[in-house]
Design an enzyme around this catalytic site. Structure first.
Site, mmCIF file in Angstrom:
data_model
loop_
_atom_site.group_PDB
_atom_site.id
_atom_site.type_symbol
_atom_site.label_atom_id
_atom_site.label_comp_id
_atom_site.label_asym_id
_atom_site.label_seq_id
_atom_site.Cartn_x
_atom_site.Cartn_y
_atom_site.Cartn_z
ATOM 1 N N ARG A 56 0.843 -1.187 0.000
ATOM 2 C CA ARG A 56 0.000 0.000 0.000
ATOM 3 C C ARG A 56 0.881 1.240 0.000
ATOM 4 N NH1 ARG A 56 1.596 1.754 4.193
ATOM 5 N NH2 ARG A 56 0.427 3.662 3.926
ATOM 6 N N GLY A 57 0.214 2.414 -0.163
ATOM 7 C CA GLY A 57 0.966 3.646 -0.319
ATOM 8 C C GLY A 57 1.247 3.831 -1.806
ATOM 9 N N ALA A 58 1.090 5.073 -2.263
ATOM 10 C CA ALA A 58 1.065 5.331 -3.701
ATOM 11 C C ALA A 58 2.275 4.784 -4.485
ATOM 12 C CB ALA A 58 0.881 6.828 -3.938
ATOM 13 N N ARG A 99 -7.214 -0.389 -7.203
ATOM 14 C CA ARG A 99 -7.540 0.752 -6.337
ATOM 15 C C ARG A 99 -7.604 2.000 -7.224
ATOM 16 N NH1 ARG A 99 -4.390 1.351 -0.794
ATOM 17 N NH2 ARG A 99 -6.329 2.388 -0.216
ATOM 18 N N GLN A 207 -2.885 2.888 9.881
ATOM 19 C CA GLN A 207 -1.559 2.864 9.231
ATOM 20 C C GLN A 207 -0.515 3.618 10.066
ATOM 21 O OE1 GLN A 207 -4.429 3.384 7.646
ATOM 22 N NE2 GLN A 207 -4.389 2.680 5.519
ATOM 23 N N ASP A 248 -1.394 10.746 -2.481
ATOM 24 C CA ASP A 248 -1.804 9.699 -3.419
ATOM 25 C C ASP A 248 -2.027 10.243 -4.821
ATOM 26 O OD1 ASP A 248 -2.651 8.560 -0.624
ATOM 27 O OD2 ASP A 248 -2.427 6.897 -2.024
ATOM 28 N N ASN A 258 -4.856 12.556 -0.062
ATOM 29 C CA ASN A 258 -4.074 11.677 0.819
ATOM 30 C C ASN A 258 -5.052 10.983 1.769
ATOM 31 O OD1 ASN A 258 -1.462 10.669 1.679
ATOM 32 N ND2 ASN A 258 -1.758 11.821 3.559
ATOM 33 N N LYS A 259 -4.534 10.148 2.625
ATOM 34 C CA LYS A 259 -5.363 9.344 3.538
ATOM 35 C C LYS A 259 -6.418 10.191 4.242
ATOM 36 C CE LYS A 259 -5.429 5.867 4.054
ATOM 37 N NZ LYS A 259 -6.446 5.072 3.315
HETATM 38 O O1 MRU Z 1 -4.814 3.343 1.897
HETATM 39 P P1 MRU Z 1 -3.322 3.472 1.931
HETATM 40 O O2 MRU Z 1 -2.721 2.907 3.177
HETATM 41 O O3 MRU Z 1 -2.684 2.940 0.671
HETATM 42 O O4 MRU Z 1 -3.090 5.030 1.947
HETATM 43 C C1 MRU Z 1 -1.779 5.504 1.876
HETATM 44 C C2 MRU Z 1 -1.676 6.951 2.054
HETATM 45 O O5 MRU Z 1 -2.640 7.677 2.084
HETATM 46 C C3 MRU Z 1 -0.310 7.517 2.082
HETATM 47 O O6 MRU Z 1 -0.256 8.635 2.923
HETATM 48 C C4 MRU Z 1 0.028 7.959 0.652
HETATM 49 O O7 MRU Z 1 -0.011 6.873 -0.234
HETATM 50 C C5 MRU Z 1 1.303 8.613 0.594
HETATM 51 S S1 MRU Z 1 2.645 7.546 0.667
HETATM 52 C C6 MRU Z 1 3.671 8.138 -0.482
#
Ligand code: MRU
Length: 364
Positions: A56-58, A99, A207, A248, A258-259
């Site tokens: 996970r994470g972009a 996603r 997270q 993201d 973002n999250k």
């Molecule tokens: O749902 P997730 O855990 O994939 O969400 C991740 C985030 O929102 C991170 O903050 C985002 O991807 C930035 S990481 C470079």
């Protein structure tokens, strides 16, 4: 199962073997209590790993998808060119449904497809498969360099900072090994600066608590875990002088997805006169969209809220709204740190001049 030894850096994800190899990744759903790596041998396994947030994470999602494209074509390396490209497209289509919000997914798929298209008619499928694995590996290697560069550029913003707050996880686990929002923190720490990081736990999937707190502990960075609802109090008490988060998807005008909860943190930071920074590589910018209004926001299952980590915490049948991301308007962002430098002020002109190009629409 393998255990991470102190000081040993295990990449978040990596390719094992040649064109008939596979993707290995840290299963992030098991952290912080278990350190487990899983092996993905086909596209459905990669799709599921992305969908279920094992990876996970972009940036990490994008890299996983790039290697997923290599898995997708494995059975057609000895087929004819038409079959090879049909399979490549089918893989792209499938992975693109995993996603919706992180643009790095679509960026990586498009990059792999464009790369293959340029080779079409010049090499047999087996040679193209080798070249595609080389391209996925290049994305993996570039990610490492980009994170270090974000760390170097971002560290200057922390010069007068003792306490910093972060939301979600944008550390080593969202990249190959160093992170985006945590990169300046790691760089400052490695340079001997004493920073104290306040970590939002990040409801509903935690997270921050599960991953960011774990990463900071692993690297010996001072950290305090707080519930998301405590951020305002922490700011009012003067404990933090900066906020850094990842992203993201960043629109052409700087609006940043973002999250979920990031927007609230940005509003709180503005109310307390605390600078709010975003750290992200150029692959997270989507210059094909004008503003955050056009960013697709992933909606996730109600059970993440009603049955977080297995235990029922809400009445059966209650209506639930569970957007996984929100959009922070550019006007609340003091600077965006990318691998090319610090974008400040955050507006269309500065973004386009720092990136030096208009990114094309990421069609898969
Ligand atoms: O749902 P997730 O855990 O994939 O969400 C991740 C985030 O929102 C991170 O903050 C985002 O991807 C930035 S990481 C470079």
């Amino acid at each position: 199962m393998s255990a991470q030894q102190p000081g040993q850096v295990i990449p978040t994800l990596s390719w094992i073997g040649g064109i008939d190899g596979h993707l290995r990744l840290i299963d992030q759903t098991r952290l912080p209590t278990e350190f487990v790596e899983i092996e993905c041998h086909d596209v459905p396994a990669v799709w599921e790993a992305i969908r279920k947030l094992k990876v996970r994470g972009a940036p990490a999602i994008g890299i996983a998808a790039a290697f997923g494209m290599c898995l997708g074509i494995q059975n057609t390396v000895d087929a004819d060119e038409a079959a090879f490209f049909a399979r490549l497209q089918a893989t792209a289509d499938q992975l693109a449904t995993s996603r919706p919000t992180a643009v790095n997914l679509f960026w990586a798929i498009a990059r792999m497809k464009d790369f293959a298209t340029k080779l079409r008619g010049k090499f047999p499928p087996r040679e193209m498969a080798k070249a595609l694995l080389g391209e996925a590996t290049a994305i993996w290697e570039e990610d490492r360099a980009m994170c270090r560069a974000i760390g170097r550029h971002g560290v200057e913003l922390l010069a007068d900072v003792r306490g910093v707050l972060t939301h979600c996880n944008a550390g080593a686990l969202v990249t190959v090994d160093y992170g985006t929002a945590l990169a300046p923190i790691f760089a400052a720490h490695e340079a001997g600066k004493r920073l104290h990081v306040y970590v939002d736990e990040t409801r509903p999937l935690l997270q921050g608590a599960r991953l960011t707190a774990w990463e900071l502990q692993q690297r010996g960075v001072e950290a305090t875990l707080i519930c998301d609802s405590m951020a305002a109090q922490v700011m009012r008490e003067g404990r933090v002088q900066a906020v850094i988060v990842g992203a993201d998807r960043i629109a052409a005008n700087g609006d940043t997805a973002n999250k979920i909860g990031t927007y609230s943190v940005a509003l709180l930071a503005a109310a307390h006169n605390i600078p709010f920074y975003v750290a992200a590589p150029s692959s997270t910018f989507d210059l094909s969209i004008e503003s955050g209004e056009q960013i697709p926001i992933e909606q996730r299952q109600a059970e993440e809220i009603t049955h977080g980590f297995g235990r029922q915490t809400a009445p059966t049948g209650i209506d639930v709204y569970n957007p996984a991301f929100d959009v922070t308007p550019a006007k609340l962002i003091h600077a965006i740190i990318c691998e090319h430098g610090v974008i400040r002020p955050v507006d269309r002109e500065q973004i386009s001049s720092m990136l030096g190009r208009k990114l094309e629409k990421q069609s898969v």
